[in-house]
Design an enzyme around this catalytic site. Structure first.
Site, PDB file in Angstrom:
ATOM      1  N   LYS A  92       0.734  -1.206  -0.120  1.00  0.00           N
ATOM      2  CA  LYS A  92       0.045  -0.016  -0.143  1.00  0.00           C
ATOM      3  C   LYS A  92       1.079   1.255   0.054  1.00  0.00           C
ATOM      4  O   LYS A  92       1.999   1.319   0.574  1.00  0.00           O
ATOM      5  CB  LYS A  92      -0.829  -0.132   1.231  1.00  0.00           C
ATOM      6  CG  LYS A  92      -2.015   0.850   1.225  1.00  0.00           C
ATOM      7  CD  LYS A  92      -3.152   0.158   0.401  1.00  0.00           C
ATOM      8  CE  LYS A  92      -4.597   0.763   0.205  1.00  0.00           C
ATOM      9  NZ  LYS A  92      -5.763  -0.219   0.129  1.00  0.00           N
TER      10      LYS A  92
HETATM   11  N1  GLU Z   1      -7.296  -0.017  -2.956  1.00  0.00           N
HETATM   12  C1  GLU Z   1      -7.979  -1.415  -3.315  1.00  0.00           C
HETATM   13  C2  GLU Z   1      -8.206  -2.287  -2.191  1.00  0.00           C
HETATM   14  O1  GLU Z   1      -8.029  -1.816  -1.104  1.00  0.00           O
HETATM   15  C3  GLU Z   1      -7.550  -2.011  -4.551  1.00  0.00           C
HETATM   16  C4  GLU Z   1      -6.249  -2.255  -4.568  1.00  0.00           C
HETATM   17  C5  GLU Z   1      -5.749  -2.662  -5.968  1.00  0.00           C
HETATM   18  O2  GLU Z   1      -6.464  -2.845  -6.764  1.00  0.00           O
HETATM   19  O3  GLU Z   1      -4.668  -3.026  -6.094  1.00  0.00           O
HETATM   20  O4  GLU Z   1      -8.411  -3.289  -2.019  1.00  0.00           O
END
Ligand code: GLU
Length: 420
Positions: A110
C-alpha cells in the site's frame, strides 16, 4: 473525563491483533508467524511540490510492501490528510490476506501521501503524483509491486504514475499500475469492481441467511467509488437504499432513494447533501437505521465500541478497509450481526486489478461481460471458502477470512523456506 478516555487502537495494532487471532486459531508455528506477520519493506519519502503560487510545499509519502511471498506486492495509493505510516502498514497487511482470500497470485502492499487532494489544483495534483511516483520508483514494477487507486486517487493519477515510470524506463510499461484509464490499458469493469464485489458477497450472504434481496433495506455510509457503485447495484436489484452520506452530510428517505438520480445530483453539485426528496440526518442516525444491510464504505473506525450497539442491520458489508474495530466486532457478534469482512467483501477491486495486469502482460483484452463473469466466479468461490471455515470451525466471518488468508500465505512461506 472518563467517557472520552476510550482510545481506539490504531489501524496497524488492529491488523496485528487480527493476525494473532487467526494464527492462534490455526495453531500456526512460531517461526512462520515471525516470517509472515510484519512488512517486508517500508519506504518513507519526502515529496516537495511547487504550488501554483510558486511556493514549495513538502508532503510526506510512503510505500509499504507487506508481503511478496505469493507474488508481487499489490495495493492502492491513498491521498488523504490523515495518512500515517501506521495506517499504510495496516492497509498493506490487509492487502496480503485479501489477495490470498481471493487466491490471486499477489502479495500485499500500500502507498499513501499525507495531503488534502481536494485543496490541490489539477496541476499541483499532477506534480505531487509524479514526484511521489519518482520517489517510490525503485520499489515498483509489474513484477515486484503494482499500485492502484484507493481513497481519493483516480484513473488519471494512475496514468501519471504509469507515464512517470515509463519515461524513466524509456519504454511504455502498462503493467506497473492498475486502475488505469481504458485508453491506457485499463480493464473494462475495473472502476465498478469493488462495488460489484460488495454486491456479490452481500447477495451470497442474503442467500445463506434466507433474506430476500428484493425489497431488502440498505444503508450506505460513504459515497465514493465503492459505496456509490454498490448502492447503484443494490438499487438495480430491487432493494430499497434508505440512506447514504458523504463528508458533507447524510440524506435519508425511508421509501428508498432514487440512486441513479442521487449519483447524477452528486456529479452536478459535488455532494449528496441537498438532494431533493430526502431528509437530512446525522451520521449516528444513519448507522442506527433499521435495515437488513449496512455498508460502511468510507474509512477505518466507522463502527466502534461507542456506536456498535446502535447497529440494527442483519448484515454488515465492509466495503471500506477496517471500518469496524475489534471491540465493535465483538459487540456485533454478540448481537448476531452477520459481518462480511473487508478482505473478502471489498476484494473485487484487487481481483479486477489482477485481471487488468494479466491483460496488460498479454496485450490481449477482454470484454466487460467476461470480466464481470470471472469476477463473480472468484468472489462467490472466496465467499464459499470463508463460509465453510465459519461453519466448520464455528468462528465468526472475520476470523474465518483471516484464517483462510493467513493459512495460504503460511503455506507459501513453508514451501519457499527461509533465505539464505
Ligand atoms: N485499493 C483497493 C483495495 O484496498 C484496490 C487495490 C488494488 O486494486 O490493487 O483493495
Amino acid at each position: 473525563m472518563l467517557a472520552t478516555a476510550i482510545v481506539e487502537k490504531n489501524a496497524y495494532d488492529v491488523a496485528l491483533e487480527n493476525f494473532d487471532l487467526a494464527a492462534n486459531a490455526l495453531d500456526l508455528e512460531d517461526n512462520i508467524r515471525t516470517m509472515i506477520k510484519y512488512p517486508e519493506r517500508i519506504l518513507s519519502v519526502s515529496v516537495p511540490v511547487r504550488m501554483d503560487s510558486g511556493k514549495v510545499v513538502r508532503f510526506e509519502g510512503y510505500r509499504v510492501q507487506h508481503s511478496t511471498l505469493r507474488g508481487p506486492a499489490k495495493g492502492g495509493i491513498r491521498y488523504h490528510p490523515n495518512v500515517t505510516v501506521d495506517e499504510v502498514k495496516a492497509l498493506a497487511t490487509w492487502m496480503t490476506w485479501k489477495c490470498a482470500v481471493v487466491n490471486i497470485p499477489f502479495g500485499g502492499g500500500k502507498g499513501g501521501v499525507t495531503c488534502n487532494p481536494k485543496a490541490l489544483s489539477l496541476g499541483e495534483l499532477e506534480r505531487l503524483t509524479r514526484r511521489y511516483a519518482s520517489s517510490i520508483l525503485p520499489l515498483i514494477g509489474p513484477e515486484k509491486d503494482i499500485p492502484a487507486p484507493d481513497v481519493y486517487t483516480t484513473p488519471q493519477i494512475m496514468a501519471w504514475i504509469m507515464d512517470t515510470y515509463s519515461m524513466n524506463k524509456g519504454y511504455p510499461v502498462h503493467g506497473v499500475v492498475t486502475g488505469k484509464p481504458i485508453s491506457l490499458g485499463g480493464s473494462l469493469g475495473r472502476n465498478e469492481a469493488t462495488g460489484r464485489g460488495v454486491f456479490y458477497t452481500t447477495v451470497s450472504s442474503c442467500r445463506h441467511l434466507g433474506i430476500s434481496v428484493e425489497g431488502a433495506r440498505v444503508v450506505v455510509q460513504g459515497f465514493g467509488n465503492a459505496g456509490s457503485i454498490a448502492a447503484q447495484l443494490f438499487h438495480a436489484a430491487g432493494t430499497k437504499v434508505l440512506a447514504v452520506n458523504d463528508t458533507r452530510g447524510c440524506i435519508c428517505n425511508l421509501k428508498g432513494l432514487d440512486i441513479p438520480a442521487v449519483i447524477a445530483f452528486k456529479n452536478r453539485t459535488g455532494s449528496v447533501v441537498g438532494f431533493p426528496g430526502a431528509d437530512s440526518i446525522k451520521q449516528e442516525e444513519l448507522l442506527a437505521l433499521e435495515c437488513e444491510i449496512l455498508v460502511p464504505a468510507a474509512l477505518e473506525n466507522a463502527i466502534t465500541v461507542e456506536n456498535a450497539h446502535t447497529i440494527h442491520a442483519r448484515i454488515v458489508s465492509e466495503a471500506a478497509n477496517g471500518p469496524v474495530t475489534p471491540e465493535a466486532d465483538r459487540i456485533l457478534d454478540q448481537n448476531g450481526v452477520f459481518l462480511i469482512p473487508d478482505i473478502l467483501c471489498n476484494a473485487g477491486g484487487v481481483t479486477v486489478s489482477y485481471f487488468e495486469w494479466v491483460q496488460d502482460e498479454n496485450h490481449l483484452f477482454w470484454d466487460e461481460q467476461d470480466v464481470n463473469n470471472r469476477l463473480e466466479k472468484v468472489m462467490t468461490r472466496a465467499f464459499q471458502d470463508v463460509l465453510k471455515i465459519h461453519l466448520d470451525r464455528k468462528v465468526n466471518m472475520r476470523l474465518a477470512a483471516n484464517m483462510l488468508g493467513v493459512s495460504r500465505v503460511a503455506d507459501a512461506s513453508r514451501v519457499r523456506g527461509l533465505y539464505p
